[in-house]
Design a protein around this motif. Sequence first.
Motif, PDB file in Angstrom:
ATOM      1  N   PRO A  81       0.708  -1.237   0.125  1.00  0.00           N
ATOM      2  CA  PRO A  81       0.033   0.075  -0.106  1.00  0.00           C
ATOM      3  C   PRO A  81       0.829   1.256  -0.171  1.00  0.00           C
ATOM      4  O   PRO A  81       1.934   1.165   0.313  1.00  0.00           O
ATOM      5  N   SER A  82       0.272   2.459  -0.375  1.00  0.00           N
ATOM      6  CA  SER A  82       1.086   3.718  -0.257  1.00  0.00           C
ATOM      7  C   SER A  82       1.082   3.816   1.497  1.00  0.00           C
ATOM      8  O   SER A  82      -0.138   3.977   2.074  1.00  0.00           O
ATOM      9  N   LEU A  83       2.422   4.231   1.772  1.00  0.00           N
ATOM     10  CA  LEU A  83       2.473   4.590   3.334  1.00  0.00           C
ATOM     11  C   LEU A  83       2.638   5.993   3.583  1.00  0.00           C
ATOM     12  O   LEU A  83       3.250   6.743   2.931  1.00  0.00           O
ATOM     13  N   ILE A  84       1.929   6.540   4.496  1.00  0.00           N
ATOM     14  CA  ILE A  84       1.941   7.656   5.161  1.00  0.00           C
ATOM     15  C   ILE A  84       2.372   7.313   6.658  1.00  0.00           C
ATOM     16  O   ILE A  84       1.964   6.830   7.292  1.00  0.00           O
ATOM     17  N   ILE A  85       3.716   8.362   6.761  1.00  0.00           N
ATOM     18  CA  ILE A  85       4.157   8.296   8.176  1.00  0.00           C
ATOM     19  C   ILE A  85       3.977   9.333   9.007  1.00  0.00           C
ATOM     20  O   ILE A  85       3.918  10.545   8.504  1.00  0.00           O
ATOM     21  N   VAL A  86       3.759   8.925  10.077  1.00  0.00           N
ATOM     22  CA  VAL A  86       3.436   9.996  11.328  1.00  0.00           C
ATOM     23  C   VAL A  86       4.719   9.993  11.960  1.00  0.00           C
ATOM     24  O   VAL A  86       5.360   9.017  12.659  1.00  0.00           O
ATOM     25  N   GLY A  87       5.406  11.390  12.106  1.00  0.00           N
ATOM     26  CA  GLY A  87       6.739  11.406  12.832  1.00  0.00           C
ATOM     27  C   GLY A  87       7.845  11.191  12.001  1.00  0.00           C
ATOM     28  O   GLY A  87       7.825  10.697  10.747  1.00  0.00           O
ATOM     29  N   GLU A  88       9.046  11.750  12.243  1.00  0.00           N
ATOM     30  CA  GLU A  88      10.330  11.694  11.585  1.00  0.00           C
ATOM     31  C   GLU A  88      11.107  10.732  11.898  1.00  0.00           C
ATOM     32  O   GLU A  88      11.192  10.249  12.851  1.00  0.00           O
ATOM     33  N   SER A  89      11.703   9.897  10.788  1.00  0.00           N
ATOM     34  CA  SER A  89      12.594   8.815  11.235  1.00  0.00           C
ATOM     35  C   SER A  89      13.631   8.816   9.814  1.00  0.00           C
ATOM     36  O   SER A  89      13.282   8.990   8.776  1.00  0.00           O
TER      37      SER A  89
END
Length: 524
Positions: free
Chosen positions: A124-132
């Motif tokens: 799936p298309s991934l949306i990330i919460v927070g920086e990494s």
Amino acid sequence: MDTLNAALAQAVAQWPTRTFLKIDGLQVSFRDFDEQVGRLAAGLRAAGLKKDDRLVVFMRNSLPCLHSWFAANRLGAVWAPINAEFRGQGLSHVLSLMNPSLLICDTGLLEPLQEALIAQQLSPSLIIVGESEQSPSHTSHLTSYYLEKTVDPIDVSFADPSAILFTSGTTGHSKAARLSHRYFVKQASIIIRDLGLRQDDILYCPFPLSHADATGLTVIPALLLGGCAAISPRFSASRFWDEVRATGSTVFDFMGATLSILYKTPPRPDDTDNPVRLAWGVPVPKWAAEFERRFDLQIVELYGSTEANIPATQRYNSPRVPGSCGKATSEFELRIANDLDEEVPRGTVGDLLIRPLEPSIIMDGYVGMPEATLEVFRNLWFHTGDLARMDEDGNLFFVGRKKETIRRRGENISAFEIEEALLLHPAVVECAAIGVPSELTEEDVKICIVVRPDMQVDEKEILQHCTQTLARFQVPRYIEILPKMPRTSTGKIAKYQLKEAAFTRAAWDREATSCEITQYCMLD
């Protein structure tokens, strides 16, 4: 106001500046929450999310997690939160059911998520919460989806799905229950009415936003009342009362061993120095009155499940009937039935069946499991899988899960009743009773317990307590003291894991010739 979109619009119109949420150290008004949701919805729409799509999220309790729910609903999409504690096969299982095309994930949860996606061959298309720094190249960050413009809600009906919540999975894999907008609105309305919730209440919940307790029974009642929901990251016995005081919370809910854990912490001089007036949940133990006196509050019980909504409550302004979880709410009909779904006489233990008297107030079905859906909805009743009895006055008494009934030498034994008796022991914080195969016939009873860290107890003392509080045929043969219990995603004891562990784990056996561990609980 049978949709969550309409409920939020009305709340903004009536109480724009009132605090709606206390979460992430923030206080968020109804107007600010609505504006934030509108901006995220605009970004998700630009990303291709549309009506009837599923927005799958793998997030810990946070304000962005709540934004994602209401933003999805604003677009007519369905919110599908996966509990952040899922790992391995459990996570793979729920992802296979959801088959997501768009998924939001906390950066700290990326590693187990990617392992499960690879196992299921999903991309799936991934949306990330927070920086990494370890974020995959094909991901984007949630902050970029909060656009300057907002979007208005599209038209949806009360019967349209709002969310997919996963069942607890105490006896096996979690199931994905599809729940309508009206389900959440009605669930909140029932507890507002029957628990006597008020606009000045602050509702505290430390359970995951992937569960009905935090969503339909905390956030949505606050939304309908113009009240406030205080969402904690997780349950902590040591921080519980400090968080309650810091947020000024007046109501909290409990489930599983929560109340027992709080009760069995050492008493403090300031136990009554808290703002709480009401605590509700299941199960309510026999020492409830002592808990009420110690913490100066009222305890109210109810009966409910992810699938069935809240079909029975103990009214806040009615005398407590010991052992009862209340009477049928006006929205539901209850039946105690035999294996043919025929009603049994009052006082007889049988299967608890429910029937909604209004449309779209229980789940629509299990996603990806049509046979399981047909099974629970057979004969025009919803089959809860619970055993119960009802007295002549209509009071409902929960006896236990049907799958957790232990069959010993011709007797049907309620695991719930054994656990309830064990929790009366001052050293026992948690207890799980399971059936294990007997060399004679049917099953023997085994109990697994967790004891208070500041107390010592051995199997002989526990056995003595059992002989004093249980019927002879209920007294366990095997006793095991554990450092902690295996848990489901919602914090309930995962009994199927205890049974699996019985392949290799030894337990104290009261029928052995000595007090040494000599017997093993072997399962097929």
